[in-house]
Design a protein around this motif. Structure first.
Motif, mmCIF file in Angstrom:
data_model
loop_
_atom_site.group_PDB
_atom_site.id
_atom_site.type_symbol
_atom_site.label_atom_id
_atom_site.label_comp_id
_atom_site.label_asym_id
_atom_site.label_seq_id
_atom_site.Cartn_x
_atom_site.Cartn_y
_atom_site.Cartn_z
ATOM 1 N N SER A 41 13.922 10.223 3.384
ATOM 2 C CA SER A 41 12.724 9.795 4.109
ATOM 3 C C SER A 41 12.310 10.841 5.130
ATOM 4 O O SER A 41 11.137 11.201 5.256
ATOM 5 C CB SER A 41 12.972 8.450 4.792
ATOM 6 O OG SER A 41 13.199 7.430 3.853
ATOM 7 N N TRP A 42 13.292 11.321 5.884
ATOM 8 C CA TRP A 42 13.097 12.398 6.860
ATOM 9 C C TRP A 42 14.370 13.238 6.804
ATOM 10 O O TRP A 42 15.366 12.904 7.458
ATOM 11 C CB TRP A 42 12.898 11.855 8.277
ATOM 12 C CG TRP A 42 11.874 10.751 8.361
ATOM 13 C CD1 TRP A 42 10.528 10.899 8.477
ATOM 14 C CD2 TRP A 42 12.115 9.324 8.332
ATOM 15 N NE1 TRP A 42 9.917 9.671 8.527
ATOM 16 C CE2 TRP A 42 10.860 8.694 8.440
ATOM 17 C CE3 TRP A 42 13.272 8.540 8.229
ATOM 18 C CZ2 TRP A 42 10.728 7.307 8.445
ATOM 19 C CZ3 TRP A 42 13.141 7.162 8.232
ATOM 20 C CH2 TRP A 42 11.883 6.565 8.338
ATOM 21 N N LEU A 75 3.449 8.453 4.201
ATOM 22 C CA LEU A 75 2.632 8.567 5.401
ATOM 23 C C LEU A 75 1.309 7.831 5.247
ATOM 24 O O LEU A 75 0.777 7.281 6.213
ATOM 25 C CB LEU A 75 2.374 10.041 5.725
ATOM 26 C CG LEU A 75 1.598 10.332 7.016
ATOM 27 C CD1 LEU A 75 2.405 9.888 8.233
ATOM 28 C CD2 LEU A 75 1.274 11.821 7.121
ATOM 29 N N TYR A 82 5.690 6.265 9.850
ATOM 30 C CA TYR A 82 6.308 7.522 9.420
ATOM 31 C C TYR A 82 5.988 8.668 10.374
ATOM 32 O O TYR A 82 6.860 9.474 10.702
ATOM 33 C CB TYR A 82 5.826 7.878 8.009
ATOM 34 C CG TYR A 82 6.753 7.392 6.922
ATOM 35 C CD1 TYR A 82 7.715 8.227 6.367
ATOM 36 C CD2 TYR A 82 6.682 6.087 6.451
ATOM 37 C CE1 TYR A 82 8.568 7.784 5.370
ATOM 38 C CE2 TYR A 82 7.529 5.629 5.457
ATOM 39 C CZ TYR A 82 8.473 6.486 4.918
ATOM 40 O OH TYR A 82 9.326 6.041 3.947
ATOM 41 N N ALA A 107 10.709 2.583 6.722
ATOM 42 C CA ALA A 107 10.664 3.534 5.610
ATOM 43 C C ALA A 107 10.204 2.883 4.309
ATOM 44 O O ALA A 107 9.493 3.495 3.514
ATOM 45 C CB ALA A 107 12.026 4.182 5.416
#
Length: 398
Positions: A41-42, A75, A82, A107
């Motif tokens: 996700s990140w 996003l 996000y 998420a």
């Protein structure tokens, strides 16, 4: 700095997610949940919090594989979540358990987030806000009003900046919270836009309560926490697609290809110039992400936001110029319910042209961006501020 091993690890994990969860058939929350559990996700977040602890620049590797297989752009589904909430939670939430409880449903887009900053009397002067937070035992009692809050009518949680001390200068008396948008004392009223949609709102707080555990950062240090949110917001708003020709310029190129009957040499030249500017912005964004390491964005996010907002407006103005009289035909202009009006948020190109008018206002006006770049990047003298050092309660307000 990223390594070849890190890059290959990210790519392998992304390919495994796609193999096990076909994005074209698996429900979006399940698919994005698998991405979160894999740390995609990140990727620069810690392991167990949707990340892998690797360079921020490797997010493009994951996204290229995930979205190339037909996966959604998260996003676009949860923009405040996000782009702003996640990095702020990661850096400032009080415990890892709380971070995880917020980050995973964020998420998966099961929990939509909103940002409660602007007020009727505090737009560009965010630090002048008046919404109050008063301690009461283990809670804070909130009273006040916010405005232009995108997606507040759909949000489960909100990022709230409130005044906890009116006796100190305006930047020092703020504290940052996460508020339950479904809680008692929170009222959301959608605002109708130029597009006919009701995407953003005004929000009223009447003795709403927030547990102190949902405070982000120290009491009185809300401005510093807000900077985390704003820098990430500007980076998200100013970002462009990772693929050449992606982003809003693809709308213009697609429209040009579909309407050969409207071609002229002048319009072709203008489109070429817009494509070159879009490509320059994309490469600048890529360089910024690659150099960011595992930390957050810096003032360079204001460059992307400033350039991207004005470029979007030029692109959609070109689309209207290409269409000529057809540009005024907005067949989908219906005053729909706020839920229905977002069923197709992009809509026809006329809608995107109207929506782009807000790009140079939302997330900080272009004038604010130029001030930030002049003062913090170029080191130019700051604007004169008559209220510098003055207690907030003594500042005249209209």
């Amino acid at each position: 700095m990223s390594t070849a091993a890190d890059s290959e690890r990210v790519a392998d994990l992304a390919r495994q997610v796609v193999a096990d969860h076909n994005p074209k058939s698996v429900p979006i929350p399940d698919y994005l949940g698998a991405c979160y559990d894999a740390g995609l996700s990140w990727v620069h977040f810690p392991e167990g919090q949707g990340g892998l602890g690797v360079s921020r620049g490797l997010q493009a590797v994951a996204d290229g594989i995930l979205q190339g297989a037909g996966g959604p752009v998260p996003l676009g589904l949860n923009p405040m979540g996000y782009g702003m909430a996640a990095p702020t939670i990661r850096e400032h939430a009080q415990s890892d358990d709380l971070k995880k409880s917020w980050l995973r449903p964020l998420a998966t887009t099961e929990d939509i987030w909103c940002q409660l900053f602007s007020e009727p009397g505090a737009g560009s002067d965010l630090a002048g806000l008046a919404t109050s937070a008063v301690p009461d035992g283990d809670d804070w009692v909130i009273n006040g009003q916010k405005v232009w809050t995108s997606l507040a009518h759909r949000a489960r949680w909100g990022l709230l900046l409130a005044r906890t001390n009116p006796d100190v200068p305006k930047h020092k008396g703020l504290t940052y919270f996460v508020i339950d948008m479904h809680g008692p004392g929170v009222e959301t009223r959608p605002l109708r836009q130029l597009t006919g949609q009701a995407e953003f709102n005004e929000v009223y707080f009447t003795d709403a309560r927030i547990p102190d555990a949902h405070r982000l950062g120290d009491v009185g240090n809300g401005w510093a926490v807000a900077m985390t949110t704003l820098m990430n917001e500007r980076s998200a708003l100013g970002g462009s697609g990772s693929r050449r020709g992606a982003g809003t310029i693809s709308d213009a190129v697609g429209l040009w290809a579909s309407r050969p009957d409207l071609h002229t040499p002048v319009l072709r030249d203008r489109l070429t110039q817009l494509w070159l500017r879009s490509e320059a912005q994309r490469l600048t964004s890529e360089r910024s992400r690659a150099s960011a390491g595992v930390g957050g964005p810096g003032p360079e996010g204001s460059i992307g936001k400033l350039v991207g907002a004005e470029l979007n407006q030029h692109i959609y103005q070109w689309c209207m110029d290409l269409l000529g009289p057809e540009g005024v035909l907005y067949h989908n202009y219906n005053l729909l319910d706020e839920e229905d009006s977002e069923a197709d948020w992009r809509g026809p190109v006329q809608q995107r042209f109207l929506r782009s008018r807000a790009n140079t206002i939302e997330g900080g006006t272009s004038d604010v961006m130029r001030n930030i770049l002049g003062e913090r990047v170029l080191g130019l003298p700051g604007d004169l501020r008559a209220d510098a050092g003055m207690p907030w309660k003594e500042i005249p307000r209209g």
